[in-house]
Write an enzyme that holds these catalytic residues in place. Structure first.
Site, short mmCIF file in Angstrom:
data_model
loop_
_atom_site.label_atom_id
_atom_site.label_comp_id
_atom_site.label_asym_id
_atom_site.label_seq_id
_atom_site.Cartn_x
_atom_site.Cartn_y
_atom_site.Cartn_z
CG ASP A 246 24.65 -103.11 34.78
OD1 ASP A 246 23.52 -103.15 34.27
OD2 ASP A 246 25.70 -103.04 34.12
CG ASP B 231 25.97 -99.83 28.23
OD1 ASP B 231 25.00 -99.64 29.00
OD2 ASP B 231 26.94 -99.06 28.18
NE ARG C 59 26.82 -91.23 27.18
CZ ARG C 59 26.49 -92.45 26.76
NH1 ARG C 59 25.51 -93.11 27.34
NH2 ARG C 59 27.11 -92.98 25.74
NE ARG D 11 19.04 -94.83 27.07
CZ ARG D 11 19.27 -93.75 27.80
NH1 ARG D 11 18.44 -92.73 27.79
NH2 ARG D 11 20.32 -93.67 28.57
C1 MIC Z 1 24.24 -95.06 29.59
O1 MIC Z 1 25.36 -94.95 30.06
O2 MIC Z 1 23.62 -94.12 29.05
C2 MIC Z 1 23.59 -96.40 29.61
C3 MIC Z 1 22.46 -96.34 30.51
O3 MIC Z 1 24.49 -97.37 30.09
C4 MIC Z 1 23.16 -96.72 28.18
C5 MIC Z 1 22.37 -97.92 28.02
C6 MIC Z 1 20.94 -97.75 28.31
O4 MIC Z 1 20.34 -96.74 27.97
O5 MIC Z 1 20.38 -98.70 28.83
C7 MIC Z 1 24.27 -96.79 27.18
O6 MIC Z 1 25.23 -96.11 27.35
O7 MIC Z 1 24.14 -97.47 26.16
FE1 SF4 Z 2 26.21 -97.82 33.95
FE2 SF4 Z 2 26.30 -96.62 31.56
FE3 SF4 Z 2 26.96 -95.33 33.82
FE4 SF4 Z 2 28.52 -97.20 32.94
S1 SF4 Z 2 28.05 -95.27 31.89
S2 SF4 Z 2 27.89 -96.91 35.08
S3 SF4 Z 2 27.07 -98.68 32.09
S4 SF4 Z 2 24.96 -96.11 33.25
#
Ligand code: MIC
Ligand code: SF4
Length: 755
Positions: free
Chosen positions: A95, A160, A448, A645
């Site tokens: 994804d 994640d 985020r 991560r």
């Molecule tokens: C995110 O929302 O920041 C991510 C990308 O899903 C990360 C995982 C990642 O860095 O691969 C997460 O939330 O853990």
């Molecule tokens: Fe993907 Fe993380 Fe964004 Fe959810 S919060 S859509 S898992 S990057």
């Protein structure tokens, strides 16, 4: 196909016995969180760990879920563990690596092309080791898990940070680094510091514009990005029972933004309905049989102050829609105060893009509520002022809302449907902008909004709100507009006002899908070959890290003293770097490039103590590594906030950083550091942060008697010849100290499996 009924039966079989035993041992009524945790203590700890106040406890999770950007590292580690098959049901979801540019179909086909090597690797590792594989386009991990694997009273870990999404269906679901996932897949117990408990009592009922998202936006405002650290948040009360299962998922998902270990709701009629709606009536039936254990005890909810460490009460009937941001998800504004905040802070009032969907907010309910606003724009002849995108969370949702005509409605109002993937949420967004230096605003229904998160542009002010609020803002194109009270001028020059959004919790005609995108693993994977080309730029087999040398660590250079927020996005940026998530050496070129150097207030510009010159962080560190000199990274509060991560821990380890010294750590990041054999320590007195000077040479002493609860000492040798020292704290238990000594947890597993 997807869920594992036998496994769930086994969990439920031992459930009542465990809960009764725990009640007896503690002599107290229990919260839901305690029940599920006790039901999942690993055999060794099952008899001894009842009662809180215990420190680290071993658990036996039921499942593991991994997304592609973190699965690569998790599985590269698992391949070294020496097991023929995974020990618990596990899945991989493609994804994160799909870039949003034109629209769903084109973007997906480009991604399949560009990421072929990585997808092939993940598919073949999954096939070999018995892991379920969800192809690119199937959807975002947390949505797919909610639809297929989450079950009330279960326990899951996922690589994640938004894994807690499954809490919407009553599962304790916790975000971890790949090394933790690797342990559980190898059949080892999984360790967690026994959490504190925060209770959120929801009274009243949502109405009008207010949605589940606003509950978590408000909670984030109350608790801040640090307030949930070390805690599980349990929601209860009549208000909780009135929320849809997917709405609950949204709340639990974004609990990651307050640093919570996870969040959870009890099993109720809404959960049962969602299980039935997603073709899992047999699970609902099993859950009904032990329903009393899938929620907290009545006494607990009647007197929550006696059983939770902290209690928050929110009346849903009085809750306003919220908009949070910019730059941090806990800056919470009730909609009635938002316009003034925008003006007073000089945030760009013109809204350039509205983005709905993501793993957080793309349920059938979300889409129908947003579409009801979009439909009004069409009916009331309003022209959409901002760009507008829709990211469905899964193919199941996408297919269903398409069948029911909602995607058409969005298209008519000018919306663009993106692939079922993370896309813009994780900076996988080729945003078209005429001038990237212009301060600009966007609003999303994601979770985020750290600087540069969505489009890599520090001038972008990103706000977070519910999908229906985002839709209304996109139509208005103006952040000072209040959709609840204000009017807009339509194409006929009339003043028109939005009616309240209307949504449907679950599709009346049922969910439907043609190809959900699932690939089952081989029955016997022993013949499957996993290929990693030695010349690949995207995948690299791992080399074990070196064991500790057995002495104090001395003569370290200060690589960077980071000032202010230093999230995992600052330490190991996503976006364009996601392509190197399976190649440790290549991705290490992004190490800490977003962190702000305390001494010159710039990013990616630090002093190389060997030459006296300033340069990028990764290059400077490579110079120390080449010279055989160790270094240390110093940071501020909540260091490593955000993502799970583990690259943020592995990169410094790989490049020869020896210790991370900060005011405080975010949970997942701290564990990731420990797992990789890195020393993560905290100031005993935060004022000591000020003592660290740019040209210091630094020692860490006390390591030969490294023990749980015992402070270590940091010695600063300043350039003027003077010396200062101070004590530092750590949270390593005996087991974690062994990881440090062995040079990483994996080195221990490898030995165990080989013997
Ligand atoms: C995110 O929302 O920041 C991510 C990308 O899903 C990360 C995982 C990642 O860095 O691969 C997460 O939330 O853990
Ligand atoms: Fe993907 Fe993380 Fe964004 Fe959810 S919060 S859509 S898992 S990057």
């Amino acid at each position: 196909m997807a869920f594992d009924l036998d496994m769930i039966k086994k969990v439920y079989d031992r459930y009542s016995t465990r809960v009764e035993a725990a009640r007896k041992a503690t002599g107290k009524p229990l919260t839901l969180t305690e029940k599920i945790l006790y039901a999942h203590l690993s055999e060794g700890d099952a008899q001894t760990a009842f009662g809180r106040g215990v420190d680290y406890v071993d658990f036996a999770p039921d499942r593991v879920a991994m997304q592609d950007a973190t699965a690569q590292m998790a599985l590269l580690q698992f391949m070294q563990a020496g097991r023929p098959q995974v020990a618990v049901p596990s899945t991989v979801h493609c994804d994160h690596l799909i870039q949003a540019k034109i629209g769903a179909v084109e973007d997906l086909s480009t991604a399949v092309d560009v990421n072929r090597e990585v997808y092939d690797f993940l598919a073949s590792v999954s096939d070999k080791y018995g892991i379920g594989f969800w192809k690119a386009g199937a959807g975002i991990i947390h949505q797919v898990v909610l639809e297929n694997y989450a079950f009330p009273g279960g326990m899951m870990i996922g690589t994640d940070s938004h894994t807690p999404n499954a809490g919407g269906l009553g599962m304790i679901a916790i975000g971890v680094g790949g090394a933790d996932a690797c342990d559980v897949m190898a059949g080892l117990p999984w360790e967690l510091k026994f959490p504190k408990l925060i209770g959120v009592k929801l009274t009243g009922k949502l109405s009008g514009w207010t949605s589940a998202k606003d509950v978590i936006l408000r909670v984030a405002g109350i608790l801040t990005v640090k307030g949930g650290t070390g805690a599980i948040v349990e929601y209860f009360g009549e208000g909780a029972r009135s929320l849809s299962a997917t709405g609950k998922g949204t709340i639990c998902n974004m609990g990651a933004e307050i640093g919570a270990t996870t969040s959870i709701f009890g099993y109720d009629e809404k959960a049962a309905a969602y299980l039935k709606g997603t073709k899992r009536a047999d699970i609902a039936e099993l859950a009904d049989a032990i329903a009393e254990h899938l929620t907290g005890d009545d006494e607990v909810y009647a007197n929550p102050e006696q059983y939770f460490d902290q209690v928050i009460e929110i009346n849903l009937s009085e809750l306003e829609p919220h908009v949070n941001g910019p730059f941090t998800p806990d800056l919470a504004w009730p909609i009635s105060k938002f316009a003034t905040a925008v003006k007073e802070n000089n945030w760009p009032t013109k809204l350039e893009v509205g983005l709905i969907g993501s793993c957080t907010n793309s349920s059938y309910e979300d889409i129908t509520r947003s579409a009801s606003i979009a439909k009004q724009a069409i009916d009331k002849k309003l022209k959409t002022q901002a760009e507008f995108t829709i990211t469905p969370g899964s193919e199941l949702v996408r297919y269903t809302v398409d069948r029911d005509g909602y995607l058409d409605t969005f298209a008519q109002m000018g919306g663009v449907v993106l692939a079922n993937a993370c896309g813009p949420c994780i900076g996988q967004w080729a945003r078209h902008t005429d001038d990237p230096t212009r301060k600009n605003s966007i609003i999303t229904s994601f979770n985020r909004n750290f600087a540069k998160r969505q489009d890599g542009n520090p001038n972008t002010h990103a706000f977070v709100a519910s999908p229906e609020i985002v839709t209304a803002f996109a139509i208005a194109g103006d952040l000072t507009f209040n959709p609840l009270t204000d009017t807009l001028t339509n194409e006929a020059g009339e003043q028109v006002k939005f009616d309240e959004p209307q949504g449907i919790e679950m599709p009346v005609k049922g969910y439907a899908v043609e190809d959900a995108g699932y690939q089952a693993p081989a029955e016997d994977g022993s013949k499957v070959e996993v290929i990693v080309s030695p010349t690949s730029s995207r995948l690299q087999l791992l080399e074990p890290f070196k064991a500790w040398e057995g002495t104090d660590i001395t003569g370290l250079k200060l690589l960077i003293k980071a000032k202010g927020k230093c999230t995992t996005d600052h330490i190991s940026m996503a976006g364009p770097w996601l392509k190197f998530r399976g190649h440790l050496d290549n991705i290490s070129n992004n190490m800490l490039i977003g962190a702000i150097n305390y001494f010159n207030l710039t990013a990616d510009n630090v002093k190389n103590e060997l030459t006296g010159e300033y340069g990028p962080v990764p290059a400077t560190q490579r110079a120390y590594k080449a010279a055989g000199i160790g270094s240390i990274v110093v940071g501020d509060e909540n260091y490593g906030e955000g993502s799970s991560r583990e690259h943020a821990a592995m990169e410094p380890r790989h490049l020869g950083v020896r210790a991370i010294l900060v005011k405080s750590f975010a949970r997942i990041h701290e564990t990731n550091l420990k797992k990789q054999g890195m020393l993560g320590i905290t100031f005993a007195d935060n004022n000591d942060y000020d003592k660290i000077q740019e040209d210091d040479t630094i020692d860490i002493t006390g390591l030969t008697t490294f023990a749980p609860g015992k402070q270590l000492t940091v010695v600063l040798h300043h350039k003027d010849g003077s010396t200062e020292s101070f004590p530092v704290n750590h949270t390593y238990n005996a087991q974690q100290i062994e990881w440090f000594k062995a040079g990483g947890a994996l080195n221990i597993i490898r030995k165990q499996m080989a013997s």
